[in-house]
Design an enzyme around this catalytic site. Structure first.
Site, PDB file in Angstrom:
ATOM      1  N   ALA A 241       0.841  -1.198   0.000  1.00 11.60           N
ATOM      2  CA  ALA A 241       0.000   0.000   0.000  1.00 11.60           C
ATOM      3  C   ALA A 241       0.874   1.245   0.000  1.00 11.60           C
ATOM      4  O   ALA A 241       1.798   1.355   0.810  1.00 11.60           O
ATOM      5  CB  ALA A 241      -0.902   0.007   1.230  1.00 11.60           C
ATOM      6  N   VAL A 242       0.576   2.176  -0.889  1.00  6.49           N
ATOM      7  CA  VAL A 242       1.249   3.470  -0.927  1.00  6.49           C
ATOM      8  C   VAL A 242       0.155   4.536  -0.921  1.00  6.49           C
ATOM      9  O   VAL A 242      -0.797   4.469  -1.705  1.00  6.49           O
ATOM     10  CB  VAL A 242       2.154   3.615  -2.168  1.00  6.49           C
TER      11      VAL A 242
ATOM     12  N   GLU B 238      -0.765 -11.269  -5.922  1.00  2.27           N
ATOM     13  CA  GLU B 238      -1.979 -11.137  -6.715  1.00  2.27           C
ATOM     14  C   GLU B 238      -2.250  -9.658  -6.913  1.00  2.27           C
ATOM     15  O   GLU B 238      -2.042  -8.850  -5.996  1.00  2.27           O
ATOM     16  CB  GLU B 238      -3.171 -11.774  -5.998  1.00  2.27           C
TER      17      GLU B 238
ATOM     18  N   ASN C 196      -5.763  -2.852 -12.207  1.00  2.00           N
ATOM     19  CA  ASN C 196      -4.821  -1.952 -11.542  1.00  2.00           C
ATOM     20  C   ASN C 196      -3.576  -1.778 -12.414  1.00  2.00           C
ATOM     21  O   ASN C 196      -2.541  -2.416 -12.204  1.00  2.00           O
ATOM     22  CB  ASN C 196      -4.465  -2.488 -10.158  1.00  2.00           C
TER      23      ASN C 196
ATOM     24  N   TYR D 265       4.964  -4.103 -10.995  1.00  3.28           N
ATOM     25  CA  TYR D 265       5.381  -5.501 -10.865  1.00  3.28           C
ATOM     26  C   TYR D 265       6.096  -6.000 -12.130  1.00  3.28           C
ATOM     27  O   TYR D 265       7.072  -6.745 -12.042  1.00  3.28           O
ATOM     28  CB  TYR D 265       4.187  -6.383 -10.515  1.00  3.28           C
TER      29      TYR D 265
END
Length: 148
Positions: A75-76, A108, A113, A120
Site C-alpha cells: 500500500a502506498v 496477486e 490496476n 510488478y
C-alpha cells in the site's frame, strides 16, 4: 513479525502499529478491499510474516514459507505515489524474502490496476495464473511470480 533489513526510511513494525497500517491501507485501496487493524494484526502474527513500513507513505506486508514468498499487500498513500516508494518497498520485500531462503515470490493484483501491474512488470514479475472475479469489484486477480 520478523523484520527485514529496511530500505531507506523504513522502520520496524509491531502489532501496535496495526491501526497506522490500516489507515494507510484504507487510503490506498477502495472500500471493499481495505483491511482493518484486526486483519493486519492477524497477518503480522503469521509465521514468516515481515513488514517494511514508511510511516505516512506506505508499507509492504509479506511472508515466507519454505522457499516461496508472497506479497500479502503493498500500500502506498495516494499523495506518495509515482515517487519510487512502491518500487523501494517491493525491492525491500524481495531482498527480505531472499534473505529468509525464498527462491521465488508470488503476489496477486487486480487486472484493472494498471499502475500496480506496471510496477510488478518492471520488477520482473510475470503472470502465472488468474482468479476470475476475485475482488469485490468483480475484477480478476492476476497471479504473478518472480524467481530470485
Amino acid at each position: 513479525a520478523a523484520l527485514c533489513r529496511t530500505p531507506r526510511h523504513a522502520r520496524a513494525v509491531t502489532a501496535e502499529d496495526a491501526p497506522a497500517l490500516a489507515a494507510l491501507h484504507a487510503a490506498a485501496f477502495p472500500p471493499g478491499a481495505r483491511w482493518g487493524a484486526d486483519a493486519i494484526r492477524l497477518m503480522l502474527e503469521m509465521p514468516g510474516a515481515f513488514v517494511l513500513h514508511r510511516p505516512g507513505i506506505g508499507f509492504v506486508l509479506a511472508r515466507v514459507a519454505a522457499d516461496e514468498a508472497e506479497i500479502l499487500t503493498l500500500a502506498v498513500a495516494p499523495d506518495a505515489r509515482r515517487q519510487g516508494h512502491g518500487a523501494a518497498l517491493l525491492a525491500g520485500a524481495m531482498a527480505g524474502a531472499s534473505a529468509r531462503g525464498a527462491r521465488a515470490m508470488f503476489l496477486e493484483v487486480s487486472d484493472r490496476n494498471a499502475a500496480a501491474r506496471t510496477l510488478y512488470a518492471a520488477a520482473g514479475f510475470t503472470e502465472v495464473g488468474r482468479r476470475r472475479r476475485y475482488y469485490p469489484d468483480n475484477s480478476d486477480a492476476l497471479v504473478l511470480r518472480r524467481a530470485f
